[in-house]
Design an enzyme around this catalytic site. Structure first.
Site, PDB file in Angstrom:
ATOM      1  CB  ALA A  68      22.506 -39.621 -72.612  1.00  0.00           C
ATOM      2  CB  THR A  69      22.166 -38.249 -77.935  1.00  0.00           C
ATOM      3  OG1 THR A  69      20.865 -38.741 -77.608  1.00  0.00           O
ATOM      4  CG2 THR A  69      22.449 -38.503 -79.409  1.00  0.00           C
ATOM      5  CG  ASN A 166      14.566 -46.206 -73.707  1.00  0.00           C
ATOM      6  OD1 ASN A 166      15.108 -47.259 -74.039  1.00  0.00           O
ATOM      7  ND2 ASN A 166      14.003 -45.403 -74.592  1.00  0.00           N
ATOM      8  CD  GLN A 194      14.993 -43.814 -68.805  1.00  0.00           C
ATOM      9  OE1 GLN A 194      14.321 -43.619 -67.793  1.00  0.00           O
ATOM     10  NE2 GLN A 194      14.880 -43.026 -69.868  1.00  0.00           N
ATOM     11  CB  SER A 211      20.737 -37.615 -69.755  1.00  0.00           C
ATOM     12  OG  SER A 211      20.098 -36.445 -70.218  1.00  0.00           O
ATOM     13  CG  HIS A 213      16.489 -34.441 -69.856  1.00  0.00           C
ATOM     14  ND1 HIS A 213      15.287 -34.971 -70.265  1.00  0.00           N
ATOM     15  CD2 HIS A 213      17.412 -34.926 -70.715  1.00  0.00           C
ATOM     16  CE1 HIS A 213      15.472 -35.731 -71.324  1.00  0.00           C
ATOM     17  NE2 HIS A 213      16.756 -35.737 -71.618  1.00  0.00           N
ATOM     18  CB  THR A 249      31.746 -22.021 -74.264  1.00  0.00           C
ATOM     19  OG1 THR A 249      32.718 -21.377 -75.090  1.00  0.00           O
ATOM     20  CG2 THR A 249      31.678 -21.302 -72.928  1.00  0.00           C
ATOM     21  CB  CYS A 331      14.218 -40.790 -79.371  1.00  0.00           C
ATOM     22  SG  CYS A 331      15.032 -40.115 -77.921  1.00  0.00           S
TER      23      CYS A 331
END
Length: 384
Positions: A68-69, A166, A194, A211, A213, A249, A331
């Site tokens: 996501a970043t 978050n 989130q 994201s 994860h 890739t 973070c």
């Protein structure tokens, strides 16, 4: 170990691992190659793309990224517009705002951005060095005319507001905010990290960052959803593999894991939401001596951010070694600074540093909540 840090990352779903395994063992071909093995890998990528897109609004495309970043960076720098963001946004957004010398909406209440710009324009504070994480406190709604100086929002800009915060779980009315932004000629970016897979994503945003994860998928992959007609400039050059927008890739294994996690989240959304609601009630009852940070209604209930006056959150985490929870965003956990989100909603440094965040979800049990709450309460009482 009792894991209560779901906002930081989620356990990998067995179904996601199973989807990844063939592409880690034998399906290792480059999905951008023209031979049969490469075409098979490419087909797996596109199948996963459809699975991820199924949880997003119609009328857009999914661009895979490393997370996501990267998706947020692509959205903000790629659109080529001045950017405005809420002061409670993730650091991935705020750092981009700083880099562009952008603007920040001051947010000092514990609920949503309730006031829409019905009379014309947003009003925002200018972000300068050292001020972005701690906007000046104000006594009334941050969008009211006159409190923050001259209007900064002129229309042809990008407004960034996350759907679910978050750190405190606040659910923002992004559909209404996007409509108001569009009425003034701007674009709207939603960090839905989130929220994606946990609740329906409302239509309205022009750009949506997600994201894998956070939904029991693998780390190292995310996506940016781009509404049809929105043009972006690529930020990573070198081959143009991902629709010309993101060179490099792609990993079929990561894409497959993301897709499987998205499909599982779609199938289990109501079940997971019901489980989270039960766990929220159990946790808040067991931690009744704590003060909840943020709203209790317009909130994702898998996020419980609480505080006790005089507590040292960092020490508490150390004392409860068999429980994984946090003092805020992973973070920023090593910075030593109080949470910029808690400061933005009006908490003092001391209150922010006495706060902890408990995150629970699909694989959390009621028994784990009971054991963790008892241990946290016991350790807190020993410290006070």
């Amino acid at each position: 170990m009792i894991y209560l840090d779901y906002q930081s990352t989620t356990p990998l779903a067995p179904e996601a691992f199973a989807a990844m395994e063939p592409w880690l063992k034998n399906g290792f071909a480059n999905p951008h190659s023209a031979h049969a093995a490469g075409r098979a890998a490419a087909a797996a990528v596109e199948f996963a793309r459809d699975q991820v897109a199924a949880l997003l609004p119609p009328g857009g495309r999914v661009i895979f990224t490393s997370g996501a970043t990267e998706a947020i960076n692509l959205a903000i720098f790629g659109c080529g517009l001045p950017v405005i963001a809420a002061s409670t946004e993730h650091a991935a957004v705020l750092d981009c705002v700083h880099a562009l010398h952008g603007q920040l909406l001051a947010v000092n209440d514990e609920s949503t951005l309730q006031s829409l710009p019905g009379k014309g324009r947003w009003h925002a504070t200018r972000v300068t060095e050292g001020e972005g994480d701690q906007p000046p406190p104000i006594a009334a709604n941050p969008l009211n005319h006159g409190l923050l100086g001259v209007p900064r929002y002129t229309g042809e800009e990008l407004l960034a507001v996350m759907l679910v915060n978050n750190e405190i779980g606040t659910i923002q009315p992004v559909a209404e905010l996007a409509a108001a932004t569009h009425a003034q000629g701007g674009l709207f970016l939603c960090d839905a990290v989130q929220a994606y897979g946990r609740m329906p994503i409302p239509d309205g945003p022009d750009l949506i960052a997600i994201s894998a994860h956070k939904i029991h998928g693998p780390k190292g992959i995310g996506a940016l959803w781009v509404r049809d007609g929105v043009q972006l400039l690529p930020q990573i050059l070198g081959g143009g593999q991902e629709q010309g927008m993101r060179s490099g890739t792609l990993s079929p294994a990561l894409c497959a894991g993301f897709g499987a996690a998205a499909k599982l989240a779609a199938d289990r959304m109501e079940i997971d939401a019901a489980n989270v609601a039960v766990l929220w009630d159990r946790a808040t009852a067991a931690l009744a001596n704590w003060t909840i940070n943020g709203p209790t209604t317009a909130r994702y209930k898998g996020n419980l951010n609480i505080r006790r006056e005089g507590l040292d959150a960092a020490r508490l985490i150390s004392e409860c070694r068999n429980i994984a929870f946090s003092a805020g965003s992973a973070c920023a956990s090593g910075s030593g600074r109080p949470s910029h989100v808690l400061r933005a909603i009006g908490l003092t440094d001391a209150q922010a540093k006495s706060s902890i965040r408990l995150g629970f979800g699909r694989y959390t049990t009621a028994e784990e909540i009971d054991i963790a709450a008892e241990a946290i309460n016991r350790a807190a009482e020993a410290m006070l």
